[in-house]
Structure formats: structure tokens, C-alpha cells
Design a protein around this motif. Structure first.
Motif, short mmCIF file in Angstrom:
data_model
loop_
_atom_site.label_atom_id
_atom_site.label_comp_id
_atom_site.label_asym_id
_atom_site.label_seq_id
_atom_site.Cartn_x
_atom_site.Cartn_y
_atom_site.Cartn_z
N TYR A 66 -1.85 -16.73 -3.43
CA TYR A 66 -1.93 -15.28 -3.55
C TYR A 66 -0.74 -14.77 -4.37
O TYR A 66 0.40 -15.17 -4.13
CB TYR A 66 -1.92 -14.62 -2.17
CG TYR A 66 -3.18 -14.84 -1.38
CD1 TYR A 66 -4.23 -13.92 -1.45
CD2 TYR A 66 -3.35 -15.97 -0.56
CE1 TYR A 66 -5.40 -14.12 -0.72
CE2 TYR A 66 -4.51 -16.17 0.16
CZ TYR A 66 -5.54 -15.25 0.08
OH TYR A 66 -6.70 -15.45 0.79
N LEU A 67 -1.02 -13.88 -5.33
CA LEU A 67 0.03 -13.28 -6.15
C LEU A 67 0.63 -12.10 -5.40
O LEU A 67 -0.10 -11.21 -4.95
CB LEU A 67 -0.54 -12.83 -7.49
CG LEU A 67 0.44 -12.14 -8.45
CD1 LEU A 67 1.54 -13.10 -8.89
CD2 LEU A 67 -0.31 -11.57 -9.65
N VAL A 70 -3.32 -1.99 -3.59
CA VAL A 70 -3.45 -3.29 -4.24
C VAL A 70 -4.88 -3.50 -4.76
O VAL A 70 -5.08 -4.01 -5.87
CB VAL A 70 -3.02 -4.43 -3.30
CG1 VAL A 70 -3.29 -5.79 -3.94
CG2 VAL A 70 -1.54 -4.29 -2.96
N THR A 71 -5.89 -3.11 -3.99
CA THR A 71 -7.26 -3.23 -4.48
C THR A 71 -7.46 -2.38 -5.73
O THR A 71 -8.17 -2.76 -6.66
CB THR A 71 -8.27 -2.82 -3.39
OG1 THR A 71 -7.99 -3.55 -2.19
CG2 THR A 71 -9.70 -3.14 -3.82
N ASN A 72 -6.78 -1.22 -5.77
CA ASN A 72 -6.91 -0.32 -6.91
C ASN A 72 -6.22 -0.83 -8.17
O ASN A 72 -6.37 -0.22 -9.24
CB ASN A 72 -6.36 1.06 -6.55
CG ASN A 72 -7.42 1.96 -5.95
OD1 ASN A 72 -8.23 2.55 -6.65
ND2 ASN A 72 -7.43 2.03 -4.62
N VAL A 73 -5.49 -1.92 -8.07
CA VAL A 73 -4.93 -2.55 -9.27
C VAL A 73 -6.05 -2.82 -10.28
O VAL A 73 -5.87 -2.70 -11.49
CB VAL A 73 -4.22 -3.88 -8.90
CG1 VAL A 73 -3.92 -4.71 -10.15
CG2 VAL A 73 -2.92 -3.58 -8.14
N LYS A 105 -6.60 -13.29 -6.29
CA LYS A 105 -5.99 -13.36 -4.96
C LYS A 105 -4.66 -12.61 -4.98
O LYS A 105 -3.78 -12.94 -5.79
CB LYS A 105 -5.77 -14.82 -4.54
CG LYS A 105 -7.06 -15.64 -4.51
CD LYS A 105 -6.79 -17.13 -4.26
CE LYS A 105 -6.34 -17.40 -2.85
NZ LYS A 105 -6.25 -18.86 -2.57
N MET A 106 -4.51 -11.63 -4.10
CA MET A 106 -3.32 -10.79 -4.07
C MET A 106 -2.79 -10.65 -2.65
O MET A 106 -3.57 -10.65 -1.69
CB MET A 106 -3.65 -9.40 -4.62
CG MET A 106 -4.17 -9.41 -6.06
SD MET A 106 -4.74 -7.77 -6.62
CE MET A 106 -6.34 -7.69 -5.82
N LEU A 162 -10.75 -10.49 -4.86
CA LEU A 162 -11.92 -10.04 -5.60
C LEU A 162 -12.69 -11.30 -5.97
O LEU A 162 -12.15 -12.19 -6.62
CB LEU A 162 -11.50 -9.27 -6.86
CG LEU A 162 -10.58 -8.07 -6.61
CD1 LEU A 162 -10.16 -7.45 -7.94
CD2 LEU A 162 -11.27 -7.03 -5.73
N ALA A 163 -13.94 -11.37 -5.55
CA ALA A 163 -14.68 -12.62 -5.62
C ALA A 163 -16.02 -12.46 -6.31
O ALA A 163 -16.58 -11.36 -6.40
CB ALA A 163 -14.89 -13.17 -4.20
#
Length: 423
Positions: A193-194, A238-241, A255-256, A291-292
């Protein structure tokens, strides 16, 4: 957000799945379809009139070239009459589109077929248990007594500075928070994960994108002067990145991970179960997000559940994994697994993580897509999980690892804390 075409093609399935989630306002489904029909009708009328204008404009040119000025002038009058209909049609289309989007925003995500029926947490399914419940020494105490005994947290000071539910961590208590955050982040980054350190406030678009608005506006702290929202979890920024982004297929999965404080009003929460660290308005949490590819998102979900399970196991805590029933799921989730750890001192289970697959619900709002092998643009699936939420983990560590001479920390945490025992 659900897609209109899917609702139209699967109306009965949509109604059946909404019933599993105990969603009552099902008339929204037909209201959405009716508005979509009206939107299409207006669009067709607009396109037809625009085509007439375009065709007549060409004909006017031909008439002028042949010297038929009277015919050209008559046709110009017809074009002017048709043009007068275009702007009102545009406005009607915009109004209907706004109504349609508002209706869609009120529909929750559809639960996966794996979601059990049920209305309350008592209907959740226990899918796995692990670890051993410790036998505590005589005189063992709950965490709110232990935090005072070892001067780890000052709840009264937090109330003085801000209000109830905003604890002040001191000395070894602050050190324990820092150690847990560092350990959780390292555990996640070691798994690929980043790490991000995001803003702790988001704008309205970001809150809508991940489904906090319009569902949870009453539960978020709102900085009204700038119209920013304090985040309830790092999932939101983070999802909004990847909002308004088109990924390449070979970039999936993304992966974050991120640490953040979390701010929740917890309106309506009261009673004995909110004592101490059990329910706070501000707390720390480490999150994992993926995000997959749509065809692989449920494999990714199982992978994330296994990852969180290994993390909980490393803290040497008794735990169980629950599959949430329809009535206990969030507005945005298609399938959620909760992790609970057992507090021997309180003799109750404490939730410490939720791991969820949102399928395309968030990505449709965010316009987060990828291009497949054929060059076609598709929506990604988004997933997230707590890895982990600190307050109840701290409570369980203090209570389950207490001995007469102090709190004996789990081995995995000792290098980060710098000591074996809190005393």
C-alpha cells in the motif's frame, strides 16, 4: 450512485436488493425512471428542432444563391420560430437532469447477494473467531480506570479544552498512539500500500463522491465559512485522489493507505456503552483503500479481510469477523465485514474495523474509470477498510494485556513503543 440504465434493465432485482437493505423509500426507483423518460423525451425534441434549424439554414443558403429572397426570408422566419423553442427546452432538460441526480443520490448502494437478510446488529453473521480470551487477575479494571492509573489519557482535560469525546493523550498514552499509528502504517506499506498524508478537511464534491453527502451531513462537522467538512475517515480524501481520473487497466489494483484523525458528531449516542474510548468525537485511524478491476473486486475484498485479520492477530487479541446484514450496512456498501475484539474487562465485543466493497457506487459518483483492452471506458470498483481504528484497539490492549505489574504490550508493538510494559 446507481446507474440509470442498470435500474431500468433490472428494476425488480433493484427493488429486491433494496428490500434486503430495509430501504423504505422504494418509490424513488420509479421516480428515477420517469424522470429519465422525460429527460430522453426533451432531448429528442431538442435534437429534432436543432436538426430542423440546421437543415433550414442550409436551405436558406441555397435559396439565396438562386435569388429566391422571398423564399429565404420566409424560411428565416420559420427558423426563428423554431429557435425560440431551443432555450426553454435546454432549461427544462437542465431542471429534469438536476431532479434526476437528486433522486439518484437518495438511493443507497445495492447489497451483494452474499449479504444476509436482517435489520439489527443481532442479525449479523459470525463467519470466524480467533484468539483466546484471557483470564484476568483479580481486581482487573476497565480501560477508563487503567488510563487514569497509568496517566495515559485525561478525559476531563479534553472536556475542558473542547468538550466530551475529545480526549487528551499524555505521556505513555500519547506514545502508545504514535507507536500504533507507525506500526499500522508499516504493516500496510509492507503489503504494497502506498502511504498518503491527506488533508483532514474536504470540499463538498469530495464528500459527495464517496457518499458521505447527502446521507451523513448531520454526522459530520461542517466548517460553514468555507463549506469544508472535517473528515470522518481517511477514506474520503484518499479515495478522491482518483476522482475524475481514467486509469490504465494494468494500473489496477491501486493500493493506498493513510493515517488521519477522524471527526464524527455521533449525534444521538449516549449511555454506558460510550464510556471512555468506546465512542469519541475525535479519534485516530489508519485506513487501507483499493481501486480494483470489477471482475476481481471480491477477491480483493477477501485479501483485505485477510490482511486486517493478520494485523489483529499480531496484537494478540481475541477477535471475530462478522458479515453485516442488510439492515446494519452503510448507505454506500455492497458487502461489509466487521472486525470485533473482545474486551474481557468489559465483557463485550468492540468493533475495531469495517472492510467494505462499494463496487461501482463511489466510482460512478467520482467518475473514476479505467480503459479495458478494447479501449472501452469502464468504472472501477472501490474498497476500503480500517487498519485499524485506534480507540477500541487501545481499550482492548489495556484491558486484555493488563497484569498486576502493568500492561504487557504485544511483541509486535514493543519495538515501536520502546518498552515491553506500561507501568
Amino acid at each position: 450512485m446507481l446507474q440509470v440504465n442498470y435500474i431500468r434493465q433490472n428494476r425488480e432485482t433493484v427493488l429486491e436488493r433494496l428490500a434486503i437493505k430495509n430501504f423504505k423509500n422504494t418509490e424513488l426507483v420509479d421516480e428515477v425512471l420517469k424522470l429519465d423518460d422525460e429527460r430522453k423525451r426533451l432531448q429528442n425534441e431538442f435534437d429534432s428542432n436543432q436538426a430542423k434549424v440546421n437543415s433550414a439554414s442550409k436551405e436558406i443558403g441555397n435559396l439565396m444563391r438562386t435569388g429566391d429572397k422571398d423564399g429565404a426570408e420566409a424560411l428565416k422566419q420559420e427558423v426563428a420560430t423554431i429557435k425560440q423553442t431551443l432555450e426553454p427546452l435546454k432549461q427544462q432538460m437542465a431542471d429534469v437532469e438536476t431532479q434526476l441526480q437528486n433522486k439518484l443520490l437518495q438511493l443507497p448502494n445495492l447489497p451483494s447477494p452474499l449479504v444476509p437478510a436482517g435489520k439489527t446488529p443481532e442479525d449479523n453473521e459470525v463467519v470466524k473467531e480467533g484468539g483466546e480470551k484471557p483470564v484476568l487477575h483479580e481486581g482487573a479494571q476497565p480501560h477508563w480506570e487503567l488510563t487514569t492509573k497509568y496517566k495515559l489519557i485525561d478525559f476531563e482535560l479534553g472536556t475542558k479544552i473542547t468538550g466530551s469525546g475529545f480526549p487528551v493523550y499524555t505521556g505513555q498514552g500519547a506514545r502508545l498512539q504514535r507507536a500504533l499509528i507507525q506500526y499500522f502504517l508499516n504493516f500496510n506499506t509492507a503489503a504494497g500500500y502506498l502511504e498518503y498524508l491527506p488533508p483532514f478537511m474536504v470540499n463538498e464534491d469530495s464528500a459527495y463522491a464517496t457518499g458521505q453527502l447527502p446521507d451523513k451531513e448531520g454526522q459530520m462537522y461542517h466548517a460553514t465559512a468555507d463549506n469544508f467538512y472535517l473528515i470522518p475517515t481517511a477514506e474520503v480524501p484518499v479515495t478522491n485522489v482518483y476522482r475524475d481520473t481514467i486509469l490504465k487497466e494494468d494500473e489496477l489494483p491501486v493500493k493506498m493507505t493513510a493515517y488521519s484523525p477522524c471527526f464524527r458528531r455521533e449525534a444521538g449516542s449516549y449511555g454506558k456503552d460510550v464510556r471512555g474510548l468506546n465512542r469519541l468525537h475525535q479519534f485516530e485511524k489508519v485506513e487501507i483503500i483499493q481501486l480494483a478491476h470489477p471482475e476481481k473486486s471480491y477477491e480483493v475484498l477477501e485479501e483485505m479481510v485477510a490482511h486486517v485479520e493478520r494485523l489483529v492477530q499480531s496484537l494478540e487479541l481475541p477477535y471475530r469477523i462478522l458479515r453485516l446484514c442488510g439492515g446494519d450496512m452503510s448507505f454506500t456498501s455492497a458487502l461489509t465485514y466487521d472486525f470485533e475484539v473482545y474486551s474481557t474487562a468489559q465483557q463485550r465485543w468492540l468493533e475495531v474495523s469495517s472492510v467494505s466493497n462499494f463496487e461501482s457506487f463511489q466510482s460512478n459518483r467520482m467518475k473514476c474509470r479505467y480503459k479495458d483492452a478494447n479501449g472501452k471506458t469502464q468504472l472501477v470498483h472501490s474498497l476500503n477498510g480500517s487498519s485499524l481504528a485506534l480507540p477500541r484497539i487501545v481499550a482492548a490492549i489495556l484491558e486484555n494485556h493488563q497484569k498486576e505489574d502493568g500492561i504487557h504490550l504485544p511483541k509486535a508493538l514493543q519495538p515501536y513503543f520502546g518498552k515491553e510494559v506500561i507501568s
